[in-house]
Write an enzyme that holds these catalytic residues in place. Structure first.
Site, PDB file in Angstrom:
ATOM      1  N   GLN A   1       0.933  -1.379  -0.159  1.00 27.65           N
ATOM      2  CA  GLN A   1      -0.029   0.024   0.021  1.00 27.65           C
ATOM      3  C   GLN A   1       0.851   1.210  -0.098  1.00 27.65           C
ATOM      4  O   GLN A   1       1.290   1.780   1.051  1.00 27.65           O
ATOM      5  CB  GLN A   1      -0.907  -0.067   1.229  1.00 27.65           C
ATOM      6  CG  GLN A   1      -1.942   1.120   1.126  1.00 27.65           C
ATOM      7  CD  GLN A   1      -3.119   0.967   1.876  1.00 27.65           C
ATOM      8  OE1 GLN A   1      -3.272  -0.154   2.555  1.00 27.65           O
ATOM      9  NE2 GLN A   1      -3.968   1.895   1.958  1.00 27.65           N
ATOM     10  N   PHE A   2       1.132   1.595  -1.255  1.00 25.51           N
ATOM     11  CA  PHE A   2       1.988   2.889  -1.210  1.00 25.51           C
ATOM     12  C   PHE A   2       1.381   4.156  -0.639  1.00 25.51           C
ATOM     13  O   PHE A   2       1.932   5.080  -0.337  1.00 25.51           O
ATOM     14  CB  PHE A   2       2.728   3.138  -2.802  1.00 25.51           C
ATOM     15  CG  PHE A   2       1.337   3.722  -3.614  1.00 25.51           C
ATOM     16  CD1 PHE A   2       1.811   5.043  -3.761  1.00 25.51           C
ATOM     17  CD2 PHE A   2       0.463   2.885  -4.385  1.00 25.51           C
ATOM     18  CE1 PHE A   2       0.397   5.671  -4.791  1.00 25.51           C
ATOM     19  CE2 PHE A   2      -0.460   3.481  -5.297  1.00 25.51           C
ATOM     20  CZ  PHE A   2      -0.476   4.872  -5.357  1.00 25.51           C
ATOM     21  N   THR A   3       0.376   4.223  -0.572  1.00 22.65           N
ATOM     22  CA  THR A   3      -0.515   5.261  -0.191  1.00 22.65           C
ATOM     23  C   THR A   3      -0.282   5.654   1.399  1.00 22.65           C
ATOM     24  O   THR A   3      -0.485   6.624   1.789  1.00 22.65           O
ATOM     25  CB  THR A   3      -2.031   5.400  -0.468  1.00 22.65           C
ATOM     26  OG1 THR A   3      -2.639   4.404   0.287  1.00 22.65           O
ATOM     27  CG2 THR A   3      -2.505   5.266  -1.909  1.00 22.65           C
TER      28      THR A   3
END
Length: 155
Positions: free
Chosen positions: A78-80
Site C-alpha cells: 500500500q504505497f498510499t
C-alpha cells in the site's frame, strides 16, 4: 517503511473478482515502502510486527503472540501510506518508493515473514485490490521504521 497492522478474525484480498489471499485469525499488514528503505528495514519491521503480543490471554490482557494463537498473516502492499496531504486536496505520493524498489522490498518482506515461520498470504504489488477484514477489538497499530529503529535515517 511503514505498516498498518490490524488484529483480525479474518481477512482477504481480491483481485479481478478472485480471492488471491485469505486468512483466519491473525494480522492484516498494509505495507508501505519509502525511497530510502533497505532490506535492513524489511527484516526489522517483519520481526517487530510478527513478534507483537496483542492477542488477549485468559486474564483479558494483550499478552499472546501469533504463535500462541496459531495466527496467520496477510500482507498487502500500500504505497498510499506514504501519501503527503499537507498541501491542497490531492495527496502527493513522491515520498513513496519507486515501483522497482517498492516491489523488490515488498517481496523481501514476504520472504522474511516466511523465514520467521509465518508464510504470508498476500496481494499483488501494484494491482487494484479489494481488501476485506473482520477486525478484532479493534486493535490497529502503526509501525514506522523511522520512529522505531535506534538510528533513524534522514531524508
Amino acid at each position: 517503511m511503514r505498516a498498518v497492522l490490524t488484529r483480525v478474525n479474518s481477512a482477504s484480498v481480491t483481485i479481478d473478482g478472485q480471492v488471491v489471499g485469505q486468512i483466519g485469525r491473525g494480522f492484516l499488514i498494509l505495507l508501505g515502502i519509502g525511497p530510502n528503505d533497505t532490506e535492513k528495514e524489511c527484516r526489522y519491521l517483519a520481526e517487530k510486527a510478527l513478534g507483537l503480543r496483542i492477542f488477549t490471554d485468559e486474564n483479558d490482557k494483550m499478552n499472546l503472540g501469533l504463535d500462541a494463537v496459531g495466527g496467520q498473516v496477510l500482507v498487502v502492499s500500500q504505497f498510499t501510506l506514504y501519501g503527503n496531504c499537507r498541501k491542497g486536496r490531492r495527496p502527493s505520493f513522491t515520498d513513496a518508493a519507486d515501483p522497482e524498489l517498492g516491489n523488490a522490498l515488498y517481496e523481501k518482506f514476504l520472504a522474511v515473514c516466511a523465514e520467521l515461520g509465518y508464510p504470508p498470504q498476500h496481494g499483488q504489488f501494484g494491482a487494484d485490490m479489494q481488501v476485506a477484514s473482520v477486525n478484532d477489538g479493534p486493535v490497529t497499530l502503526i509501525l514506522d521504521t523511522d520512529q522505531l529503529m535506534d538510528t533513524p535515517r534522514r531524508k
